[in-house]
Design an enzyme around this catalytic site. Structure first.
Site, short mmCIF file in Angstrom:
data_model
loop_
_atom_site.label_atom_id
_atom_site.label_comp_id
_atom_site.label_asym_id
_atom_site.label_seq_id
_atom_site.Cartn_x
_atom_site.Cartn_y
_atom_site.Cartn_z
N CYS A 184 -14.93 -26.17 10.26
CA CYS A 184 -13.63 -25.64 9.82
C CYS A 184 -12.58 -26.74 9.74
CB CYS A 184 -13.17 -24.55 10.77
SG CYS A 184 -11.62 -23.78 10.29
N CYS B 143 -9.32 -26.01 9.49
CA CYS B 143 -8.01 -25.41 9.77
C CYS B 143 -7.26 -26.20 10.84
CB CYS B 143 -8.15 -23.94 10.16
SG CYS B 143 -8.40 -23.63 11.91
N CYS C 186 -8.66 -25.72 14.41
CA CYS C 186 -9.93 -26.39 14.72
C CYS C 186 -9.78 -27.91 14.78
CB CYS C 186 -10.99 -26.00 13.70
SG CYS C 186 -11.59 -24.32 13.99
N ASP D 244 0.87 -1.16 0.00
CA ASP D 244 0.00 0.00 0.00
C ASP D 244 0.91 1.22 0.00
OD1 ASP D 244 -2.22 1.58 0.03
OD2 ASP D 244 -2.52 1.47 2.18
N HIS E 298 -6.70 -19.29 12.61
CA HIS E 298 -8.06 -19.74 12.31
C HIS E 298 -8.82 -18.69 11.50
CE1 HIS E 298 -12.20 -21.03 12.69
NE2 HIS E 298 -12.47 -19.81 13.09
N ASP F 70 -8.45 -6.71 1.11
CA ASP F 70 -7.53 -6.83 2.25
C ASP F 70 -8.28 -6.25 3.42
OD1 ASP F 70 -6.99 -3.88 1.31
OD2 ASP F 70 -6.17 -4.04 3.33
#
Length: 374
Positions: free
Chosen positions: A307, A309, A312, A90, A338, A269
């Site tokens: 989930c 992930c 999890c 940015d 997560h 973002d």
RNA sequence: GGGCGGAUAGCCAAGUGGUCAACGGCGACAGACUGUAAAUCUGUUCCCUUACGGGUUCGGGGGUUCGAGUCCCUCUCCGCCCA
């Protein structure tokens, strides 16, 4: 940089963005590594594990510390942080709006004070382009002015004008810095105008005239109502050049992103998954919740039953709550991982749904699930 | 046995006659967070009440005073010192 649209469903579309350091499937979410690190102790390996395809870093912060010279010596920001994948920087324009120590905005740029030591800083389109080229990102952003929603229409109109003028200077400086034969970063322009559709149209017309590689919608989620933000997105996003990537800066919640993808946005973002991860708020397919809440003290189920992930799969809400209450940094790290997985997975699901022409179906399903309370 | 010092809300701890339901910190319980000055910020935390407001508090008891967490007496407990 190349951008190819692969499929569409209404205004929503999937695409493939090919940058110097890799390909990015769109719609894409870009986790934020402002100072060259995903906050919350998440490493570049973690990011690869999460299958993030691009991350975002900030010109202003890296300019102050460690400085673009050092990063250039380190092989550029991507290599410096051991990421080696695509990076978007940015421009530092957002700091004009978010830092309270602005001293003066002129045609040339912004005079303000370092948040680190109070020293005087000047940043304008030329400085920003030079720094971003040294940082060596794959995609860089034009230097813009992003006023808060509380600013009067005259102030926002002025910001639109300034953003246009700075866009031209950004392009000029960028073109001069691009050496023949050398891989150069892509440069995106930014549309401003707050929630005023006439100013948005004006800004869009000005910015689109310039040979940017992609276009961003800036100045949203800066205090205006969600209704105003949605109206702006619906009115402007579909009018952005179709063959170029469209990036909605700084937005937003999963619901915001669903809405924006529906209207043809390709890139996002937002600090929410990472910041909220540090502050104890978990995103979940069955409703977001605060891990600090007493009711999770003895809840040994995963953060999100749907989930996949790594957090999890292994850890319970009760353990995560304990870590957060104890101030253990592992708590922040795990919740951030997560949350990032939640966002990246949502993008994946959206791409699949668009390819199948089932975006609306997915949107309804996701929204419905999330209105429950964790 | 004698001499000091201390006892304040879940914990630590300010407070020495009215502006004290009682500073502050911790803990607890909520809330916020959207191109990151954020592992941050805000609120609540004796009882009743949405609020206004009311009720009962500063180890126990008794007193002085118009008025006491604050002064006096006494008791209990804790710490230190001398025997």
């Amino acid at each position: 940089m190349k951008f190819k649209i692969l499929s569409g469903d209404g205004n929503a579309r999937t695409g493939l963005l090919t940058t110097n350091r890799g390909k990015i499937k769109t719609p894409a979410f870009m986790p934020i590594a402002t100072s060259g690190a995903i906050k919350g102790g998440v490493s570049s390996e973690d990011m690869r594990g999460l299958k993030s395809e691009i991350i975002l870093a900030n010109t202003y912060h890296l300019h102050l510390r460690p400085g673009e010279k050092i990063i250039k010596k380190g092989g550029g920001i991507s290599s410096f942080m051991g990421w080696d994948g695509p990076v978007l920087t940015d421009s530092g324009g957002f700091q004009v709006f978010s830092l309270s120590s602005i001293r003066k905005i002129t045609e040339e740029g912004v005079h303000f004070q370092s948040h680190l030591d109070g020293s005087k800083i000047f940043l304008g389109p030329e400085e920003s382009m030079k720094i971003q080229h040294e940082l060596g990102a794959d995609i860089i952003m034009a230097f813009d002015e992003c006023p808060p929603s509380t600013a009067g229409k005259d102030k926002i109109a002025l910001a639109v004008q300034r953003t246009s003028a700075w866009a031209k200077k950004s392009i000029q400086t960028h073109t001069a810095l691009c050496k023949k034969g050398k891989e150069s970063p892509a440069l995106f322009g930014i549309v401003q105008g707050g929630a005023h559709l006439d100013l948005r149209e004006e800004s869009l017309a000005e910015i689109v005239k310039l040979p940017f590689d992609g276009f961003a919608l800036g100045g949203l989620a800066v205090g205006e109502s969600e209704k105003e933000m949605y109206e702006t997105i619906r009115a402007i996003a579909p009018k952005m050049p179709e063959e170029k990537p469209r990036y909605l800066m700084g937005v937003g919640t999963p619901e915001n992103i669903l809405e924006a993808v529906e209207n043809g946005i390709d890139m996002f973002d937002c600090v929410l998954p990472t910041r909220n991860g540090r502050h104890g708020k978990a995103f979940s397919s069955i409703g977001d919740f605060n891990i600090f809440a007493e009711k999770y003290a003895t809840d040994f189920s995963p953060l999100d039953p749907n989930c996949e992930c790594p957090v999890c799969k292994k850890y319970s809400r009760a353990y995560l709550r304990h870590l957060h209450k104890s101030g253990e940094m592992l708590g922040m790290r795990l919740l951030t991982i997560h949350n990032l997985h939640f966002y990246l997975d949502l993008m994946r699901k959206m791409r699949e749904a668009i390819e199948k022409g089932e975006f609306q179906k997915l949107k309804k399903r996701v929204m419905k699930g999330r209105t429950r309370k964790g």
